[in-house]
Enzyme design. Structure first.
Site, short mmCIF file in Angstrom:
data_model
loop_
_atom_site.label_atom_id
_atom_site.label_comp_id
_atom_site.label_asym_id
_atom_site.label_seq_id
_atom_site.Cartn_x
_atom_site.Cartn_y
_atom_site.Cartn_z
N ARG A 43 0.82 -1.22 0.00
CA ARG A 43 0.00 0.00 0.00
C ARG A 43 0.86 1.27 0.00
O ARG A 43 0.59 2.20 -0.78
CB ARG A 43 -0.95 -0.02 1.20
CG ARG A 43 -2.09 -1.01 1.07
CD ARG A 43 -2.99 -1.01 2.28
NE ARG A 43 -2.24 -1.36 3.49
CZ ARG A 43 -2.70 -1.20 4.72
NH1 ARG A 43 -3.90 -0.69 4.92
NH2 ARG A 43 -1.98 -1.57 5.75
N ASN A 61 -6.44 -2.45 1.93
CA ASN A 61 -6.45 -3.90 2.06
C ASN A 61 -7.88 -4.39 2.25
O ASN A 61 -8.71 -3.71 2.87
CB ASN A 61 -5.65 -4.35 3.29
CG ASN A 61 -4.15 -4.37 3.06
OD1 ASN A 61 -3.69 -4.32 1.92
ND2 ASN A 61 -3.39 -4.44 4.14
#
EC number: 6.2.-.-
Length: 823
Positions: A43, A61
């Site tokens: 990320r 996520n």
């Protein structure tokens, strides 16, 4: 006459203008990234990439992996999609990228509808496949650079599909901080970042976020929180981030559990240098440590642990120190320095500063490098290699709970170097060896698990494969993923069985797999088989699938290599129950994934005393000598003289067939020759006699014994011929090292000759070698060389063990193939 098209400058200018317009056109895409993309800095990587390219959107996520919404100029979005895979973080592995086009924000944000497009199926524009973009939030952004790109909260809803990263060795950046007196994490044993540190062993659930790890109890201090939330920091969203002010703390305890004063690492190093045994808490459990060069300390550890002969692993500080212990070439160095940091079996150097008790009777040494900051600190403080072996007693699993450590290891360790970060899943060290420029896994655990093995063809229904009895693993498979568990051990006691059942439950919850098919070995008395039967009774509409042991070995090799078969499978191991009720183990199978045919085998001989013949290889020598000489074996052979008191009775057992099951096991053949040469009459660990026979063989010897092969269906190979040839050479005074080598060469020769005969009969030109006997590197090298020279394509193991640790994968592959066949 050919025609030539002439472009005017105005046309070219217009084409360039059109191209610029297309590149500047505002587009929006919803992206799904699957693979190893949680807990590895993916990320933050996506965030930094998007900001660099001036894109708006978000990343987060969820239970399936990572979802992304990206909006901006078409050319920048295209560059973003390409870089997602090409520039991924070092611990990440991108398996699939799905892309769905959306209307740009200025035209109105649309919610994801569940359609998707695989990146590799896009011929210049997005296509569509199944998938979700769950958790992406809409909202006006104004498009491109005018908007913002953010990391959004994880979405824990939905069925888990995301992968969990294995634990990773400490990265170079963290090691620099660890050694820098000016850094706030100087000397801190729990330094980590998105590129390294604990993962699988601390994860309690998915998505991979701090509240679902064993770091949940450590609240971040202001400084760590600032790093965690800073997109420019490499600890941006690193879930185990911590420092001395807010993270786990080391303690050094005496054998009664009382805390000792002073620096725990320095105190531990002092104890090791003084010849003490210390239990050290690692990533996946406790290890027992002693100074590798101290014979008294290593012998004491061996005595207290009740581990008479099985080799201990040694940890060296770095490659240079490892090179003082063993021969370390480039492939070996790459394995040692791999982020998994396995134990690597290497040729020991003559005069290496290692106690004889560390690996008695073995030319090889298992060496590993530090893989946690604590290990780096400890090795630097000790300033020489240490023995580091699993913290357990005898055949119990490695201890990982602090509450158990003092109780179970208190009689072994003089002190405990421990800490307060809980270990959720116990994982022993992985073991590999170099083979032809690559690593071949002998024990698959820490550093490799829970990475899935990709199946060439999908499993229609979710599968649990329960493995075998020894070197136990289980496997959960669904779709194209097979999750082979960490090494659990031999299912011989309650603690190991509990570890097995807890592991199944954890994997099932972690990956959202609820089995509808339960595969098992054919042996009804294996605890894994009993577990499978009992579990199937509790599951609604679950199907039990029995898989023959040696078929599972060959299927495991096929799955390891992404092959469907058919192959000529050579399955050589200690034992496995055959469909005919006899003990198999020296098998030539014509095999695919769905079925097999027994095309050849070693001629069966009795196992006098049943399992006693496994523990006492001299009994197999007696049985094979009787078969070789028709009951008139030379009485002057030393193995008969040494065991004179019981020799006659054992021969009588074999002749009467009392408590003497027939076996075709190749492992028992190796046992017989080991005892014949006086190397091992009784064993203290599984496979010891065969291991010592390999270690004793002269690798320069190229002579070989020849076994007769009886034609027909199936082929029958007279292993007794090899034993008789070895006995004749022994009586003639031939060096036992030469005899051991000729025997190995003879076994490789019979493998080649049988495969050639079966190829001529079937047309199958691929051979697959599996089973624990093929952990023997001398045999494997000679067999592969011989088969290759005969024109075969040869499959061997690399990702899962050839031994019973790979059985569960084979069972899963067979069960999936049979499920597909039924349609």
């Amino acid at each position: 006459m050919s025609r030539v098209r002439v472009h005017t400058g105005r046309v070219d200018e217009q084409a360039r203008a059109d191209e610029r317009a297309r590149a500047d056109e505002q587009v929006r895409v919803d992206v799904r990234v699957e693979g190893l993309v949680q807990g590895v800095g993916f990320r933050p990587f996506v965030y930094g990439l998007a900001v660099r390219l001036g894109l708006a959107g978000c990343v987060g996520n969820d239970a399936n992996g990572v979802f992304v919404e990206a909006e901006g100029a078409s050319a920048r979005v295209e560059e973003f999609l390409v870089a997602l895979e090409r520039e991924a973080p070092p611990l990440a592995r991108v398996d699939r990228i799905s892309v769905v086009p959306r209307a740009p924000a200025k035209a109105g944000i649309e919610e994801p509808d569940g359609s998707g497009a695989r990146r590799d199926e896009r011929p210049g524009k997005p296509a569509e496949i199944g998938g979700e973009a769950a958790g992406i939030e809409g909202g006006e952004r104004g498009g491109g650079a005018a908007g913002a790109f953010t990391i959004v909260d994880s979405d824990a809803s939905g069925r888990p599909r995301a992968l969990v990263s294995p634990d990773g060795a400490t990265c170079a950046d963290c090691l620099r901080e660890l050694a820098d007196p000016g850094d706030r994490r100087f000397g801190y044993a729990f330094v980590n970042c998105t590129n390294c540190g604990p993962r699988f062993t601390i994860v309690r659930g998915v998505p991979y976020d701090r509240p679902l790890t064993t770091m949940a109890g450590f609240a971040m201090c202001a400084a760590c929180a600032a790093e965690y939330h800073d997109p420019a920091d490499r600890r941006f969203h690193a879930q185990p981030v911590c420092c001395p002010d807010c993270g786990p703390r080391l303690r050094l305890l005496d054998s009664r559990g009382a805390e000792l004063p002073g620096d725990p690492v320095g105190g531990c190093a002092g104890l090791l240098r003084a010849g003490r045994v210390v239990a050290v808490k690692g990533l996946g459990g406790y290890h027992l440590a002693a100074l590798a060069s101290d014979e008294d300390a290593v012998a004491a550890l061996r005595r207290r642990k009740h581990r008479e002969d099985k080799p201990f692993a040694v940890m060296a500080a770095d490659l240079e120190q490892a090179g003082l212990l063993c021969e370390v070439d480039a492939p070996a160095a790459a394995l040692l320095a791999d982020r998994a940091r396995p134990i690597v079996l290497l040729q020991r150097r003559a005069g290496a500063p290692v106690a004889a008790s560390a690996a008695p009777g073995n030319r090889r040494l298992g060496v590993m490098l530090p893989y946690t900051p604590l290990h780096h600190l400890l090795l630097a403080a000790v300033a020489e290699p240490i023995v580091l072996t699993s913290g357990n007693v005898s055949d119990e699993p490695i201890v990982h709970r602090d509450s158990d450590a003092l109780a179970r290891l208190g009689g072994i360790a003089d002190a405990f170097l421990t800490h307060d970060r809980p270990i959720h899943v116990r994982t022993d060290d992985s073991v590999v060896r170099p083979f032809r420029g690559r690593g071949s896994v002998l024990r698959r655990s820490r550093g490799y698990v829970p990475d899935p093995v990709e199946l060439r063809r999908t499993a229609p229904r979710p599968i649990l494969a329960c493995g075998a009895e020894l070197k136990s693993t289980f496997c959960l498979a669904e779709g194209d993923r097979a999750f082979v568990s960490h090494h659990i051990g031999d299912l011989e006691n309650y603690e190991t069985l509990r570890s097995f059942t807890e592991g199944v439950e954890h994997f099932s919850a972690l990956f959202g797999i609820r089995p509808r098919v339960v595969a098992h070995d054919l042996h009804p008395e294996y605890l894994s088989t009993k577990y499978a039967v009992e579990l199937a009774d509790t599951l609604e509409d679950a199907e039990l699938v029995g898989v023959q042991h040696h078929h599972a070995h060959i299927a495991s090799c096929l799955a390891d290599n992404g092959e469907p078969g058919p192959v000529l499978g050579v399955a050589f191991d200690g034992l496995g129950l055959g469909p005919d009720g006899t003990v198999w183990g020296g098998e030539f199978l014509l095999a695919g994934l769905t079925s097999f045919e027994r095309a050849g085998h070693l001629a069966p001989v009795p196992m006098p005393g049943g399992t006693a013949a496994i523990r006492q290889p001299w009994r197999m020598a007696a049985a094979y000598l009787q078969a070789a000489y028709g009951g008139q074996a030379p009485e002057e052979l030393a193995v008969a003289v040494r065991n004179r008191a019981r020799w006659t009775d054992v021969l009588a057992l074999t002749r009467a067939g009392v408590n003497s099951p027939l076996t075709s096991s190749a492992g028992r053949l190796f046992d017989a020759v080991s005892a014949l040469l006086g190397l091992r009459d009784a064993i203290t660990y599984e496979g010891q006699a065969a291991i010592e026979l390999e270690q004793h063989a002269d690798p320069a010897e190229r002579g070989r014994y020849r076994a007769s092969i009886s034609p027909g269906g199936p082929l029958v190979v007279a292993g007794a011929d090899l034993v008789r040839a070895a006995a004749e050479d022994l009586l003639a005074g031939t060096d036992p090292a030469v005899i051991a080598a000729r025997f190995h060469n003879g076994v490789a020769d019979l493998v080649v000759r049988c495969c050639v005969a079966l190829r001529d009969a079937t047309g199958v030109r691929t051979a697959a070698l599996s089973g624990g006997v093929f952990q023997n590197l001398l045999l494997l090298e000679r067999a592969v060389d011989g088969l290759s020279a005969a024109g075969f394509r040869v499959l061997t193991h690399s990702r899962v063990p050839a031994n019973d640790g790979g059985i569960s994968l084979g069972q899963a592959a067979v069960a999936a193939a049979r499920d597909r066949l039924r349609g």
